[in-house]
Design a protein around this motif. Structure first.
Motif, short mmCIF file in Angstrom:
data_model
loop_
_atom_site.label_atom_id
_atom_site.label_comp_id
_atom_site.label_asym_id
_atom_site.label_seq_id
_atom_site.Cartn_x
_atom_site.Cartn_y
_atom_site.Cartn_z
N LEU A 39 -24.61 -76.68 47.58
CA LEU A 39 -25.55 -76.70 45.99
C LEU A 39 -24.91 -76.00 45.35
O LEU A 39 -24.82 -76.11 44.55
N LEU A 40 -24.51 -74.27 45.85
CA LEU A 40 -23.82 -73.46 45.03
C LEU A 40 -22.28 -74.12 43.90
O LEU A 40 -22.13 -74.45 42.98
N ASP A 41 -21.66 -74.63 45.56
CA ASP A 41 -20.43 -74.96 44.84
C ASP A 41 -20.54 -77.15 43.79
O ASP A 41 -20.06 -76.81 42.89
N ALA A 42 -22.01 -77.05 44.31
CA ALA A 42 -22.17 -78.44 42.89
C ALA A 42 -22.95 -78.36 41.93
O ALA A 42 -22.67 -78.58 40.19
N GLY A 43 -22.93 -76.30 41.25
CA GLY A 43 -23.92 -76.58 40.06
C GLY A 43 -24.62 -76.17 39.20
O GLY A 43 -25.39 -76.75 40.65
N LEU A 77 -38.87 -76.01 47.79
CA LEU A 77 -39.24 -75.43 46.33
C LEU A 77 -38.38 -74.79 46.25
O LEU A 77 -38.02 -74.22 44.76
N LEU A 78 -39.00 -73.09 46.40
CA LEU A 78 -38.75 -71.66 46.70
C LEU A 78 -37.07 -72.04 46.80
O LEU A 78 -36.68 -70.96 46.36
N TYR A 79 -36.91 -72.65 48.21
CA TYR A 79 -35.45 -72.18 48.50
C TYR A 79 -34.64 -72.75 47.17
O TYR A 79 -33.47 -71.99 47.14
N HIS A 80 -35.12 -73.69 46.78
CA HIS A 80 -34.01 -74.34 45.97
C HIS A 80 -34.04 -73.74 44.65
O HIS A 80 -32.86 -73.03 43.61
N ALA A 81 -34.80 -72.63 44.10
CA ALA A 81 -35.38 -72.37 42.67
C ALA A 81 -33.95 -71.02 43.31
O ALA A 81 -33.47 -70.25 42.22
N GLN A 82 -34.21 -70.37 44.98
CA GLN A 82 -33.63 -69.33 45.01
C GLN A 82 -32.50 -69.61 45.39
O GLN A 82 -31.15 -68.66 44.70
N VAL A 83 -31.70 -70.38 45.71
CA VAL A 83 -30.55 -71.26 44.97
C VAL A 83 -29.69 -70.94 43.63
O VAL A 83 -28.79 -70.26 42.99
N LEU A 84 -30.99 -71.42 42.91
CA LEU A 84 -30.32 -71.64 41.27
C LEU A 84 -30.39 -69.89 40.74
O LEU A 84 -29.41 -69.78 40.08
N MET A 85 -31.56 -69.05 41.46
CA MET A 85 -31.56 -67.85 41.00
C MET A 85 -30.02 -67.56 41.55
O MET A 85 -28.96 -66.22 40.54
N ILE A 86 -29.49 -67.49 42.73
CA ILE A 86 -27.40 -67.03 43.03
C ILE A 86 -26.57 -67.53 42.33
O ILE A 86 -25.76 -66.84 41.29
N ALA A 87 -26.94 -69.32 41.85
CA ALA A 87 -25.72 -69.98 40.60
C ALA A 87 -25.86 -68.90 39.77
O ALA A 87 -24.82 -68.67 39.30
N LEU A 88 -26.74 -68.02 39.19
CA LEU A 88 -26.95 -68.15 37.71
C LEU A 88 -26.98 -66.13 37.70
O LEU A 88 -26.77 -65.61 37.15
N GLY A 89 -26.45 -66.21 39.36
CA GLY A 89 -26.48 -64.44 38.99
C GLY A 89 -27.14 -63.33 38.97
O GLY A 89 -27.35 -62.45 38.54
N LEU A 90 -28.38 -63.93 39.32
CA LEU A 90 -29.70 -63.23 39.34
C LEU A 90 -29.54 -62.33 40.18
O LEU A 90 -29.86 -63.04 41.56
N ASP A 91 -31.00 -61.92 40.44
CA ASP A 91 -31.57 -60.74 41.20
C ASP A 91 -32.64 -60.50 41.09
O ASP A 91 -33.63 -60.92 40.05
N LEU A 92 -33.54 -60.71 42.63
CA LEU A 92 -34.75 -61.26 42.75
C LEU A 92 -35.40 -59.57 41.45
O LEU A 92 -36.88 -60.27 41.02
N GLU A 93 -35.09 -58.75 40.69
CA GLU A 93 -35.90 -57.67 40.46
C GLU A 93 -35.55 -58.03 38.80
O GLU A 93 -36.72 -57.97 37.88
N ASP A 94 -34.75 -59.28 38.68
CA ASP A 94 -34.40 -59.56 36.86
C ASP A 94 -35.75 -60.48 36.51
O ASP A 94 -36.06 -60.95 35.69
N VAL A 95 -35.98 -61.63 37.72
CA VAL A 95 -37.32 -62.17 37.92
C VAL A 95 -38.82 -61.44 37.78
O VAL A 95 -39.72 -62.03 37.57
#
Length: 99
Positions: A39-43, A77-95
């Motif tokens: 998923l991360l490689d897919a963007g 949904l939560l899993y995919h939201a977290q993968v999106l966060m990682i892809a964007l370089g976000l941390d939990l604190e950012d959210v």
């Protein structure tokens, strides 16, 4: 032993933060055959489509399929939201700062 298996075997429930840590490790170590890595490689576009799909499935399950199925779909949904966060370089604190 995988974190999921360890959690099941001990009766311990995986938390949002546990999932986050597991996904961050996968993103860093990039194990072969990992769906998270694929998923991360897919963007961001592909991950975003999965977020939308899982949001719709969560809604439909809540409307028509009962609590257990809704819980399953929401977990995806939560899993995919977290993968999106990682892809964007976000941390939990950012959210968390926006909650």
């Amino acid at each position: 032993m995988s974190p999921q298996r360890r959690a099941r075997d001990t009766g311990r429930v995986k938390t949002f933060e546990d999932l986050w840590n597991e996904l961050r490790v996968k993103a860093e170590l990039r194990p072969a055959g990992s769906g998270t890595v694929a998923l991360l490689d897919a963007g961001v576009h592909a991950i975003g489509k999965k977020v939308l799909e899982e949001a719709a499935e969560s809604w439909m399950a809540a409307e028509h399929e009962g609590r257990d199925h809704a819980a399953l779909e929401i977990s995806q949904l939560l899993y995919h939201a977290q993968v999106l966060m990682i892809a964007l370089g976000l941390d939990l604190e950012d959210v968390y700062q926006h909650l």
